[in-house]
Design a protein around this motif. Structure first.
Motif, PDB file in Angstrom:
ATOM      1  N   LEU A  45       6.754  -6.534   9.145  1.00  0.00           N
ATOM      2  CA  LEU A  45       6.232  -5.167   9.208  1.00  0.00           C
ATOM      3  C   LEU A  45       7.041  -4.335  10.203  1.00  0.00           C
ATOM      4  N   ILE A  46       7.325  -4.926  11.346  1.00  0.00           N
ATOM      5  CA  ILE A  46       8.032  -4.202  12.418  1.00  0.00           C
ATOM      6  C   ILE A  46       9.446  -3.827  11.972  1.00  0.00           C
ATOM      7  N   GLU A  47      10.109  -4.745  11.293  1.00  0.00           N
ATOM      8  CA  GLU A  47      11.503  -4.502  10.918  1.00  0.00           C
ATOM      9  C   GLU A  47      11.639  -3.463   9.817  1.00  0.00           C
ATOM     10  N   ASP A  48      10.691  -3.418   8.910  1.00  0.00           N
ATOM     11  CA  ASP A  48      10.833  -2.512   7.759  1.00  0.00           C
ATOM     12  C   ASP A  48       9.439  -2.190   7.202  1.00  0.00           C
ATOM     13  N   PRO A  49       8.732  -1.238   7.811  1.00  0.00           N
ATOM     14  CA  PRO A  49       7.360  -0.957   7.363  1.00  0.00           C
ATOM     15  C   PRO A  49       7.261  -0.579   5.880  1.00  0.00           C
ATOM     16  N   THR A  50       8.164   0.279   5.418  1.00  0.00           N
ATOM     17  CA  THR A  50       8.075   0.706   4.015  1.00  0.00           C
ATOM     18  C   THR A  50       8.336  -0.472   3.075  1.00  0.00           C
ATOM     19  N   GLY A  51       9.331  -1.271   3.405  1.00  0.00           N
ATOM     20  CA  GLY A  51       9.628  -2.434   2.574  1.00  0.00           C
ATOM     21  C   GLY A  51       8.477  -3.424   2.569  1.00  0.00           C
ATOM     22  N   PHE A  52       7.862  -3.611   3.729  1.00  0.00           N
ATOM     23  CA  PHE A  52       6.731  -4.537   3.815  1.00  0.00           C
ATOM     24  C   PHE A  52       5.576  -4.056   2.935  1.00  0.00           C
ATOM     25  N   LEU A  53       5.320  -2.757   2.972  1.00  0.00           N
ATOM     26  CA  LEU A  53       4.200  -2.240   2.170  1.00  0.00           C
ATOM     27  C   LEU A  53       4.464  -2.456   0.681  1.00  0.00           C
ATOM     28  N   PHE A  54       5.680  -2.170   0.232  1.00  0.00           N
ATOM     29  CA  PHE A  54       5.985  -2.346  -1.184  1.00  0.00           C
ATOM     30  C   PHE A  54       6.011  -3.823  -1.587  1.00  0.00           C
ATOM     31  N   ASN A  55       6.665  -4.632  -0.766  1.00  0.00           N
ATOM     32  CA  ASN A  55       6.963  -6.010  -1.184  1.00  0.00           C
ATOM     33  C   ASN A  55       5.863  -7.018  -0.889  1.00  0.00           C
ATOM     34  N   VAL A  56       5.109  -6.772   0.150  1.00  0.00           N
ATOM     35  CA  VAL A  56       4.096  -7.755   0.574  1.00  0.00           C
ATOM     36  C   VAL A  56       2.679  -7.201   0.425  1.00  0.00           C
ATOM     37  N   TRP A  57       2.457  -6.033   0.988  1.00  0.00           N
ATOM     38  CA  TRP A  57       1.089  -5.494   1.027  1.00  0.00           C
ATOM     39  C   TRP A  57       0.583  -5.083  -0.355  1.00  0.00           C
ATOM     40  N   LEU A  58       1.384  -4.292  -1.066  1.00  0.00           N
ATOM     41  CA  LEU A  58       0.904  -3.776  -2.355  1.00  0.00           C
ATOM     42  C   LEU A  58       0.564  -4.886  -3.355  1.00  0.00           C
ATOM     43  N   PRO A  59       1.398  -5.923  -3.492  1.00  0.00           N
ATOM     44  CA  PRO A  59       1.016  -7.003  -4.421  1.00  0.00           C
ATOM     45  C   PRO A  59      -0.285  -7.707  -4.030  1.00  0.00           C
ATOM     46  N   ARG A  60      -0.627  -7.660  -2.743  1.00  0.00           N
ATOM     47  CA  ARG A  60      -1.874  -8.330  -2.321  1.00  0.00           C
ATOM     48  C   ARG A  60      -3.091  -7.450  -2.548  1.00  0.00           C
ATOM     49  N   ILE A  61      -2.916  -6.143  -2.424  1.00  0.00           N
ATOM     50  CA  ILE A  61      -4.105  -5.288  -2.578  1.00  0.00           C
ATOM     51  C   ILE A  61      -4.311  -4.850  -4.032  1.00  0.00           C
ATOM     52  N   SER A  62      -3.332  -5.132  -4.891  1.00  0.00           N
ATOM     53  CA  SER A  62      -3.441  -4.756  -6.303  1.00  0.00           C
ATOM     54  C   SER A  62      -3.582  -6.004  -7.162  1.00  0.00           C
ATOM     55  N   ALA A  63      -4.477  -5.931  -8.113  1.00  0.00           N
ATOM     56  CA  ALA A  63      -4.636  -7.053  -9.050  1.00  0.00           C
ATOM     57  C   ALA A  63      -3.493  -7.113 -10.048  1.00  0.00           C
ATOM     58  N   ASP A  64      -2.695  -6.037 -10.148  1.00  0.00           N
ATOM     59  CA  ASP A  64      -1.673  -5.947 -11.189  1.00  0.00           C
ATOM     60  C   ASP A  64      -0.241  -6.086 -10.683  1.00  0.00           C
ATOM     61  N   VAL A  65       0.009  -5.709  -9.428  1.00  0.00           N
ATOM     62  CA  VAL A  65       1.386  -5.670  -8.929  1.00  0.00           C
ATOM     63  C   VAL A  65       1.866  -7.082  -8.596  1.00  0.00           C
ATOM     64  N   ALA A  66       3.053  -7.422  -9.113  1.00  0.00           N
ATOM     65  CA  ALA A  66       3.635  -8.749  -8.868  1.00  0.00           C
ATOM     66  C   ALA A  66       4.397  -8.742  -7.547  1.00  0.00           C
ATOM     67  N   ALA A  67       4.298  -9.845  -6.809  1.00  0.00           N
ATOM     68  CA  ALA A  67       5.035  -9.975  -5.554  1.00  0.00           C
ATOM     69  C   ALA A  67       6.512 -10.224  -5.849  1.00  0.00           C
ATOM     70  N   VAL A  68       7.361  -9.967  -4.858  1.00  0.00           N
ATOM     71  CA  VAL A  68       8.787 -10.241  -5.004  1.00  0.00           C
ATOM     72  C   VAL A  68       8.980 -11.732  -5.305  1.00  0.00           C
ATOM     73  N   GLY A  69       9.748 -12.025  -6.332  1.00  0.00           N
ATOM     74  CA  GLY A  69       9.985 -13.413  -6.718  1.00  0.00           C
ATOM     75  C   GLY A  69       9.080 -13.886  -7.839  1.00  0.00           C
ATOM     76  N   GLU A  70       7.977 -13.197  -8.033  1.00  0.00           N
ATOM     77  CA  GLU A  70       7.087 -13.548  -9.148  1.00  0.00           C
ATOM     78  C   GLU A  70       7.583 -12.855 -10.417  1.00  0.00           C
ATOM     79  N   PRO A  71       7.242 -13.416 -11.576  1.00  0.00           N
ATOM     80  CA  PRO A  71       7.627 -12.731 -12.812  1.00  0.00           C
ATOM     81  C   PRO A  71       6.963 -11.361 -12.885  1.00  0.00           C
ATOM     82  N   THR A  72       7.709 -10.388 -13.347  1.00  0.00           N
ATOM     83  CA  THR A  72       7.088  -9.083 -13.529  1.00  0.00           C
ATOM     84  C   THR A  72       6.207  -9.136 -14.784  1.00  0.00           C
TER      85      THR A  72
END
Lengths: 406, 56
Positions: free
Chosen positions: A133-160
């Motif tokens: 989070l500290i190193e890249d807040p925007t990247g963290f939100l897109f790549n880590v946070w959003l896939p966890r708070i959304s039932a539909d968004v795939a995490a980085v590395g998961e199949p889209t």
């Protein structure tokens, strides 16, 4: 004939709007207007008044807008928020957001929407992820946070997936539609009832947002003891982004303030030491930066923040408007009333369970105590939901108009 | 190191123009126009994620 009538009405509304804007802005600069402005933050109350369910105003923002306009037209209010039921759950459902209880879907249609904080072990950010989070807040939100708070968004590395792609497409287009609709709503408030749009833009404190949406309150309580340096660094990393978002949504005319929603950074949720170490040092520079750009911030102090009034008093004169919920409004006036405009202080339980007589007496006490030299805006203590009685809101409005003339 | 990474994605930016520019062929036309339009649209992605966090 009809056209000339409309022109006359438009002129009257424009004049009314100008009078209300002057009254509202004069007061927010902590000066004395012609009369006390009324700026109630009414949410599900508007549904009750206009004949809608909570589900309708939460899930269909056009109904929420219509309800807000009906209240603005029927009550003599100077300023309102275009939609105080701000979370449009049509949008959050399109994104696949997990943390809302949506009226008519997860909860009864006549219950206001609910934020559901996950258990500590299921927090949307794990305790060992601060560095990301500290190193890249925007990247963290897109790549880590959003896939966890959304039932539909795939995490980085998961199949889209089809649902993943649609979450971004529908979510992005729906958000744009919603935000653009506020422009029309604000114009309609102005032309139909001469009502000012009360705030513009959004701010939350770095420390609060970590508790609200990332680590959860319990997670952050643990972190301030076990990894305080990480918490502070994360707050500092969020500061420029929260400042940017606040300024990008601010009123270009610099009349109305940025709404700042204060949650759980105060005593007794955290200690005074934690407030001094984390909350205030990472918030104060944001407020000062915003003020240096010519914008006020509305401190919507939900709960009781009176333990921290001396800290708020360090801010430049007029830089904020301070809204009082459960704090002692007379103490607020004593400590910071010489520097900042104050709003609120009419308890919601009184508006829900009291009588019009009770409300009038309370309004008189508050006006007598804090409004003598101007710098006070009439409002309930907290956002008014559908338990607010119509007759009590009328009593608050009418008494202020009768008694609140300078 | 942390400072360097912070600078990669500044407030208002998802994919920096400098990063995008490296992917493009030599620009024969108005480079400033391409940069401006890239950044004007890129910021919408930034608005999306930060508003998801703050407002929704």
């Amino acid at each position: 004939m009809a056209k000339s009538y409309d022109i006359a009405q438009d002129k009257d509304m424009e004049q009314l709007y100008a009078e209300r804007m002057k009254r509202y802005v004069t007061t927010m600069r902590n000066e004395k207007p012609d009369m006390i402005p009324i700026r109630p933050f009414v949410a599900e109350f508007t549904a009750k008044y206009a004949g809608y369910t909570c589900q309708e105003v939460t899930h269909d923002f056009e109904k929420a807008f219509a309800a807000a306009r009906k209240c603005a037209a029927d009550f003599d209010w100077d300023a309102v928020v275009g939609n105080m039921v701000y979370v449009w759950t049509g949008l959050t459902e399109a994104i696949g957001t997990k943390y809302y209880g949506v009226p008519g879907i997860h909860i009864p249609p006549d219950t206001g929407f609910q934020y559901i904080e996950p258990p500590e072990e299921e927090a949307f950010m794990k305790p060992d992820e601060y560095d990301q989070l500290i190193e890249d807040p925007t990247g963290f939100l897109f790549n880590v946070w959003l896939p966890r708070i959304s039932a539909d968004v795939a995490a980085v590395g998961e199949p889209t997936s089809y649902r993943n792609n649609l979450s971004f497409l529908k979510g992005g287009m729906a958000m744009l539609n919603y935000f653009n609709a506020f422009g029309t709503q604000n114009e309609l408030l102005r032309s139909e009832s001469g009502t000012v749009s009360a705030i513009s833009g959004i701010l939350k404190a770095p420390f609060d947002i970590i508790a609200d949406k990332l680590r959860g309150y319990l997670g952050l309580v643990t972190d301030v003891m076990e990894r305080p340096d990480k918490v502070l660094a994360a707050c500092e990393a969020l500061m420029p982004h929260l400042t940017h978002v606040a300024l990008s949504g601010a009123d270009p005319d610099k009349n109305v303030p940025i709404g700042f929603w204060m949650h759980r950074g105060c005593v007794p949720f955290f200690s005074q030491e934690h407030f001094d170490k984390f909350y205030w040092p990472t918030l104060r520079p944001i407020i000062e930066k915003i003020w240096s750009n010519g914008h006020q911030v509305l401190f919507y102090a939900e709960g009781d923040w009176n333990a921290h009034l001396n800290a708020f008093a360090e801010l430049p004169d007029q830089s904020i408007v301070y809204h009082v919920d459960r704090g002692d409004i007379f103490e607020v006036h004593r400590v910071i009333g010489h520097k900042f405009c104050i709003s609120g202080g009419i308890p919601n339980f009184l508006l829900s369970y009291g009588t019009p007589k009770d409300v009038r007496e309370c309004c008189k006490k508050v006006i007598d105590g804090v409004a003598g030299d101007g710098g006070y805006i009439m409002d309930a203590s907290a956002i008014v939901q559908d338990d607010g009685k119509v007759e009590n809101i009328k009593a608050m409005t009418e008494f202020t108009r009768e008694y609140g003339v300078y | 190191m942390a400072e360097e990474k912070k600078a990669i994605r500044k407030p208002g930016v998802c994919i920096p123009w400098e990063e995008k520019l490296k992917e493009l062929p030599e620009l024969s036309g108005d480079k400033e126009l391409v940069r401006k339009v890239w950044e004007d649209i890129d910021v919408l992605g930034y608005v999306y994620i930060w508003q998801c966090l703050l407002s929704f």
